[in-house]
Design an enzyme around this catalytic site. Structure first.
Site, short mmCIF file in Angstrom:
data_model
loop_
_atom_site.label_atom_id
_atom_site.label_comp_id
_atom_site.label_asym_id
_atom_site.label_seq_id
_atom_site.Cartn_x
_atom_site.Cartn_y
_atom_site.Cartn_z
N GLU A 384 49.69 -2.38 -17.63
CA GLU A 384 50.25 -3.68 -17.98
C GLU A 384 50.38 -3.94 -19.47
O GLU A 384 49.86 -4.94 -19.98
CB GLU A 384 49.42 -4.79 -17.32
CG GLU A 384 49.46 -4.71 -15.82
CD GLU A 384 48.94 -5.98 -15.13
OE1 GLU A 384 48.38 -6.83 -15.82
OE2 GLU A 384 49.13 -6.09 -13.92
N GLU A 478 49.28 -2.25 -7.73
CA GLU A 478 48.37 -3.38 -7.50
C GLU A 478 49.10 -4.46 -6.73
O GLU A 478 50.26 -4.78 -7.01
CB GLU A 478 47.91 -4.03 -8.81
CG GLU A 478 46.93 -3.23 -9.61
CD GLU A 478 46.43 -3.96 -10.86
OE1 GLU A 478 46.48 -5.21 -10.90
OE2 GLU A 478 45.99 -3.27 -11.79
C1 GCB Z 1 46.25 -7.13 -12.98
C2 GCB Z 1 45.45 -6.23 -13.81
C3 GCB Z 1 44.00 -6.15 -13.37
C4 GCB Z 1 43.50 -7.53 -12.99
C5 GCB Z 1 44.35 -8.06 -11.86
C6 GCB Z 1 43.95 -9.48 -11.43
O1 GCB Z 1 47.45 -7.10 -12.94
O2 GCB Z 1 45.98 -4.95 -13.91
O3 GCB Z 1 43.24 -5.60 -14.40
O4 GCB Z 1 42.16 -7.54 -12.67
O5 GCB Z 1 45.69 -8.11 -12.24
O6 GCB Z 1 43.09 -9.64 -10.60
O7 GCB Z 1 44.50 -10.41 -12.01
#
Ligand code: GCB
Length: 564
Positions: A384, A478
């Site tokens: 990201e 994700e």
């Molecule tokens: C994301 C990130 C991750 C966060 C996650 C969240 O996009 O890559 O590091 O923990 O979202 O839970 O917001």
């Protein structure tokens, strides 16, 4: 660089006794390999520099040997002193470094490691940019996990002959799985003291010997009827290297590795020529009390849970994990996306020569450490970043090329969340450089909150359009929703176990139907500690397991969807 090994020619000492930590005018015992933060209440938000002290008895017999200090990982900046002489400065966390300090033989040597873990925009993972103090995280992390500090992984001293093997690079990408033909190229780097001696390299029952004429020697092996490393049969070959002086071996080093190929077509990742779909998680390497560290029972437990739930892969989000993680993946047959500690990258990092160099160095060191693991199937150069910024184009081209120079045998990716978390606005300009399109999407969570049906449609259209644009395999790296274990709601509502379970099931099915989606990773494997802000009641609760590894409703749902 090879990690220390105990074998017939090498001795390795684990510096695993209690160290002393010198902080706040006191000296107290501290355990390694673990972070300092949760071991003492007054160290929870400590940024250092703090001193780690260890008394090491150095026998006289080590005098004519090659004595190597190897630190598996120290977060984040450290200076190692031996008897008050600076032996090395290291500014890369999560990855090993080594030094050969001047020692007093037949005497106790004082090791002192000064460790600093202050977040800043110049270090990685990155601290928040100035200006975010009012609304930002505390500690000021430009990322979503707790910035643990200390000697987080095991330090070793290794004693070997001066005529020693320095590095082994095993490649087998030319192998032909359909013919069961393993073609291995093995490059050995050695100290100059090896020149003139003989080197013997073996794999399985094949052996090759030659006289050493330079500090780098290449070997080729043709392994007929090879047993390919695969998810169902993660067979490992032992590669053994010996340096011979007459009949005696002065050094030996063994690695376990697998013969397998990884390739891509326009829709799939192919393992040994056959499409493979990655099912699994993004996770973290952290646990109560140890913080970030190497807690071996946790590694065993997590693999057992990955197996239980039917996962075949994970990403080392958002930094390289302990080497023990990869050993287990090799042995058990899991596929790993291995990620550099590059999270929180933005314009500042692309324009600043020092941070560009640091990122390049991280990639080189990551690949050097993990190149021989068959489980590692792809490098991820960042998570990201602000990849909508124009300057990210050239920056990521450079990181891509660095990864390819170090390892042309594996695909490389960058995990993008543009257009959702971009600072600059506009489309992603860096993704085009990468072999696989990896995206994080939170429809139904950070946007279209509480509306799973809308999220399904949006995710579906988004994935289709990514494929239409890039014509390359896509991984949903994700997607996820927080659920606090024990929170229930009917109908399903955000933060309840029901919502997380329904959200994961429905969005998983959307992605799973598309044959160009070659991987689906749920965020996250387990709840984890993060910096303080109003979105995080102590933890990030997107785990399908709790932080102490009990299943939430979503874990049972995934088990039903994934177990074959
Ligand atoms: C994301 C990130 C991750 C966060 C996650 C969240 O996009 O890559 O590091 O923990 O979202 O839970 O917001």
């Amino acid at each position: 660089m090879l990690r220390p090994q105990m074998n017939l020619c090498r001795s390795t000492v684990e510096l695993s006794n209690m160290w002393k930590i010198r902080a706040h005018g006191k000296e107290r015992p501290i355990a390694v390999s673990a972070s300092w933060n949760d071991q003492y209440e007054d160290l929870f938000f400590e940024e250092g520099p703090v001193g780690y002290i260890y008394d090491l008895d150095v026998p006289y017999e080590w005098k004519d040997k090659r004595v190597r200090f190897y630190f598996s990982a120290v977060n984040t900046k450290s200076r190692v002193y031996v008897n008050d002489d600076l032996a090395i400065f290291n500014n890369v966390g999560y990855l090993p470094f080594e030094c050969h300090p001047k020692l007093k033989y037949g005497s106790t040597n004082k090791i002192r490691v000064e460790v600093e873990n202050k977040l800043s925009k110049d270090d990685l993972p990155a601290g928040q940019m100035p200006g975010f103090e009012r609304a930002g995280n505390f500690p000021p992390a430009n990322f979503d996990f707790f910035p643990y500090g200390g000697i987080i992984r095991m330090p070793y001293v290794e004693i070997s002959s001066r005529a020693s093997v320095l590095n082994i690079n095993f490649r087998c990408d030319k192998s032909v799985p359909s013919q069961k033909l393993g073609l291995a190229e093995i490059t050995i780097e050695m100290t100059d003291e090896c020149i003139g001696k003989n080197i013997e390299v073996s794999i399985g029952d094949l052996t090759n010997t030659k006289k050493i004429t330079s500090a780098k020697e290449n070997f080729h092996f043709e392994i007929k009827n090879a047993r390919f490393w695969d998810l169902d049969d993660p067979y490992l070959y032992e590669v053994k290297v010996r340096i011979l002086s007459g009949d005696e071996s002065t050094d030996e080093y063994r690695i376990k590795t697998g013969i397998r190929t990884i390739s891509l077509d326009d829709r799939h990742m192919l393992l040994n020529g056959k499409p493979v779909k990655l099912l699994g998680f993004g996770k973290h390497e952290e646990f109560p009390v140890e913080g970030q560290g190497t807690f071996k029972p946790l590694i065993v437990k997590d693999y057992d849970l990955l197996r239980w739930i039917g996962a075949n892969s994970f990403r080392t989000s958002h930094y390289p994990y302990s080497e023990e993680w990869l050993d287990m993946a090799d042995e058990l047959g899991f596929l790993v996306i291995d990620e550099a500690p590059h999270v929180g990258l933005e314009k500042y990092h692309y324009e600043n020569e020092k941070t560009v160099d640091l990122c390049v160095e991280d990639i080189k060191r990551l690949i050097d450490r993990d190149k021989n693991h068959p489980s590692v199937i792809m490098w991820s150069v960042a998570n990201e970043p602000d990849s909508a910024h124009q300057k990210s184009d050239g920056f990521f081209k450079k990181l891509y090329e660095t990864a390819k120079e170090c390892d042309p045998t594996r695909p490389t990716t960058m995990v993008s969340c543009v257009p959702f978390c971009e600072k600059s606005g506009g489309p992603d300009v860096a993704m085009k450089h990468f072999d696989v399109i990896s995206v994080n999407r939170y429809y139904g969570w950070y946007n279209h909150q509480g509306k799973i049906e809308e999220a399904e449609k949006l995710l579906s259209d988004d994935l289709d359009s990514l494929y239409k644009t890039y014509k390359r395999p896509v991984i949903l790296t994700e997607f996820g929703a927080d659920a606090i274990s024990g929170f229930h709601a009917n109908p399903a509502q955000m933060f309840s176990e029901e919502y997380q379970s329904e959200y994961i099931e429905k969005l998983f099915k959307v992605a799973n139907e598309k044959d160009f989606v070659t991987g689906i990773h749920v965020w996250a494997f387990a709840d984890f500690k993060t910096a303080q802000n109003v979105h995080r009641p102590l933890f990030n609760y997107k785990g399908v397991f709790t932080r102490d590894r009990n299943p939430k409703m979503a874990a049972h749902t995934l088990k039903r969807l994934w177990r074959r």
